[in-house]
Design an enzyme around this catalytic site. Structure first.
Site, PDB file in Angstrom:
ATOM      1  N   TYR A 134      25.662  12.188  14.152  1.00 45.63           N
ATOM      2  CA  TYR A 134      25.790  11.507  15.328  1.00 45.63           C
ATOM      3  C   TYR A 134      24.871  10.457  15.562  1.00 45.63           C
ATOM      4  CZ  TYR A 134      22.222  13.736  18.129  1.00 45.63           C
ATOM      5  OH  TYR A 134      21.118  14.366  18.624  1.00 45.63           O
ATOM      6  N   LYS A 175      20.174  13.376  11.428  1.00 48.60           N
ATOM      7  CA  LYS A 175      20.652  13.494  12.822  1.00 48.60           C
ATOM      8  C   LYS A 175      21.994  14.361  12.953  1.00 48.60           C
ATOM      9  CE  LYS A 175      20.557  10.641  17.276  1.00 48.60           C
ATOM     10  NZ  LYS A 175      19.568  11.365  17.900  1.00 48.60           N
ATOM     11  N   GLU A 223       7.804  16.688  17.262  1.00 44.74           N
ATOM     12  CA  GLU A 223       8.396  15.985  18.227  1.00 44.74           C
ATOM     13  C   GLU A 223       9.008  16.601  19.361  1.00 44.74           C
ATOM     14  OE1 GLU A 223      11.786  14.297  16.332  1.00 44.74           O
ATOM     15  OE2 GLU A 223      12.603  16.138  15.429  1.00 44.74           O
ATOM     16  N   LEU A 225      12.721  13.493  13.566  1.00 45.41           N
ATOM     17  CA  LEU A 225      14.013  12.558  13.211  1.00 45.41           C
ATOM     18  C   LEU A 225      13.113  11.321  13.303  1.00 45.41           C
ATOM     19  CD1 LEU A 225      16.914  11.780  13.040  1.00 45.41           C
ATOM     20  CD2 LEU A 225      16.683  11.415  15.838  1.00 45.41           C
TER      21      LEU A 225
HETATM   22  N1  DCS Z   1      13.815  13.152  17.889  1.00 45.10           N
HETATM   23  C1  DCS Z   1      15.080  13.967  18.388  1.00 45.10           C
HETATM   24  C2  DCS Z   1      15.085  15.388  17.948  1.00 45.10           C
HETATM   25  C3  DCS Z   1      16.040  13.246  19.165  1.00 45.10           C
HETATM   26  O1  DCS Z   1      17.204  14.124  19.018  1.00 45.10           O
HETATM   27  C4  DCS Z   1      15.860  11.848  19.237  1.00 45.10           C
HETATM   28  C5  DCS Z   1      16.960  11.156  19.957  1.00 45.10           C
HETATM   29  C6  DCS Z   1      14.723  11.397  18.941  1.00 45.10           C
HETATM   30  C7  DCS Z   1      13.789  11.901  18.308  1.00 45.10           C
HETATM   31  C8  DCS Z   1      14.367   9.863  19.372  1.00 45.10           C
HETATM   32  O2  DCS Z   1      15.462   9.005  18.398  1.00 45.10           O
HETATM   33  P1  DCS Z   1      15.946   7.651  19.021  1.00 45.10           P
HETATM   34  O3  DCS Z   1      14.596   6.650  19.347  1.00 45.10           O
HETATM   35  O4  DCS Z   1      16.424   7.032  17.855  1.00 45.10           O
HETATM   36  O5  DCS Z   1      16.770   7.813  20.281  1.00 45.10           O
HETATM   37  N2  DCS Z   1      18.034  11.885  20.707  1.00 45.10           N
HETATM   38  C9  DCS Z   1      19.213  11.248  21.126  1.00 45.10           C
HETATM   39  C10 DCS Z   1      19.942  12.271  21.836  1.00 45.10           C
HETATM   40  O6  DCS Z   1      20.540  13.310  21.522  1.00 45.10           O
HETATM   41  N3  DCS Z   1      20.249  11.837  22.990  1.00 45.10           N
HETATM   42  O7  DCS Z   1      19.619  10.522  23.287  1.00 45.10           O
HETATM   43  C11 DCS Z   1      19.017  10.110  22.221  1.00 45.10           C
END
Ligand code: DCS
Length: 291
Positions: free
Chosen positions: A32, A146, A178, A202
């Site tokens: 996703y 993701k 993270e 990620l």
């Molecule tokens: N790490 C994880 C585990 C994440 O789920 C996300 C974003 C990030 C880092 C940061 O990535 P982005 O900068 O590309 O958003 N998670 C998305 C989510 O599940 N909801 O909002 C953002």
């Protein structure tokens, strides 16, 4: 009336039906993206759609739409749902097939859905900073994908929420990886450190944008993992994500960071990040500075 995308078509939400044996529902067998919308325009959509294709490819799903087709479909959806400030959620699964762990026939059509949501910018939290907890990272070893499988992330986030905190900072042993849905950075003596973009995190699009910003503005940012010890002794700690943008962390497990207020580097990065948003999407109505 609210519209969604189902397999390349924009239809009414209550007409979108997913089979009970969709592999996304059965196994979380899919990937996703969450893309931010400011002033009705997607921010860093190319980067998100490229990551979407890459994540899908990493689990052997080939996305049956070009980046251009997806981008134009999402733009139409945003327009139809009249989203000015919000997010677009996009997911693809390995499709519908009798439940069996092994992949179905290669010709099985994938299921792709997208929907929009109105979401404010968390300007209050961005200004005041948020609290976090530390928790062991119990996820799998392909966190760079993701994936729809988010149980480890959900358990971590829930633990944070139950402790009255905004985010859970995960660690594998002594190494900080993270957040449950964000990337984590520390600032020490003017240099920013963040975990390298390997299989343990990620590679966030917001993270990548921050790297670009730092390089343009001669701010030292090093991709190097750091320990819990370094985290707890950092001058500043911050997290980044599509929805939280650049969020200062001012308390970890009850220990104050920078005296419990956002530091200068965090504020500077927020300003520079907002400038980036405004270049792509036009002027923002509320900025943390105004609240
Ligand atoms: N790490 C994880 C585990 C994440 O789920 C996300 C974003 C990030 C880092 C940061 O990535 P982005 O900068 O590309 O958003 N998670 C998305 C989510 O599940 N909801 O909002 C953002």
């Amino acid at each position: 009336m609210e519209f969604v995308i189902l397999n390349g078509e924009i239809i009414e939400r209550n007409e979108a039906k997913i089979d009970v044996e969709d592999r996304g529902y059965q196994f979380g067998d899919g990937v996703y993206e969450v893309i931010r919308v400011y002033n009705g325009k997607m921010f860093t959509s190319k980067e998100h759609l490229e990551r979407f294709e890459k994540s899908a490819g990493n689990i052997g799903i080939s996305v049956p739409y070009s980046l251009g087709e997806m981008s134009s479909l999402l733009e139409q959806l945003i327009l139809k749902n009249d989203i000015q400030l919000g997010t677009v959620y996009l997911q693809i699964t390995r499709g519908i097939s009798p439940r069996n762990h092994a992949f179905p026939h290669a010709e099985t059509p994938t299921t792709m859905v997208a929907y929009t949501r109105q979401v404010e910018r968390p300007v209050g939290n961005m200004k005041s900073g948020v609290k976090a907890i530390l928790t062991e990272d119990i996820r799998w070893l392909r966190c760079d994908i993701k994936s729809l499988n988010l149980l480890g992330n959900l358990l971590a986030k829930q633990k944070a929420v139950e402790a009255g905190c905004f985010e859970a900072i995960q660690h594998r042993g002594e190494t900080v990886t993270e957040g449950s849905s964000s990337n984590v950075f520390i600032v020490k003596d003017g240099t920013i450190f963040t975990h390298p973009a390997d299989n343990l995190i990620l590679n966030g699009i917001t993270r990548k944008k921050l790297q670009e910003i730092c390089s343009t503005h001669s701010i030292r940012l090093e991709e190097r993992s750091f320990s819990i010890e370094e985290l707890m002794h950092a001058d500043e700690v911050l997290m980044s994500s599509t929805t939280a943008e650049i969020m200062p962390i001012i308390d970890i497990d009850g220990n104050k960071v920078n005296g419990g207020v956002p530091g200068e580097m965090s504020k500077k990065l927020q300003e520079l990040f907002e400038a980036e948003i405004e270049i792509q999407c036009g002027q923002l109505v509320t900025t943390p500075g105004e609240i």
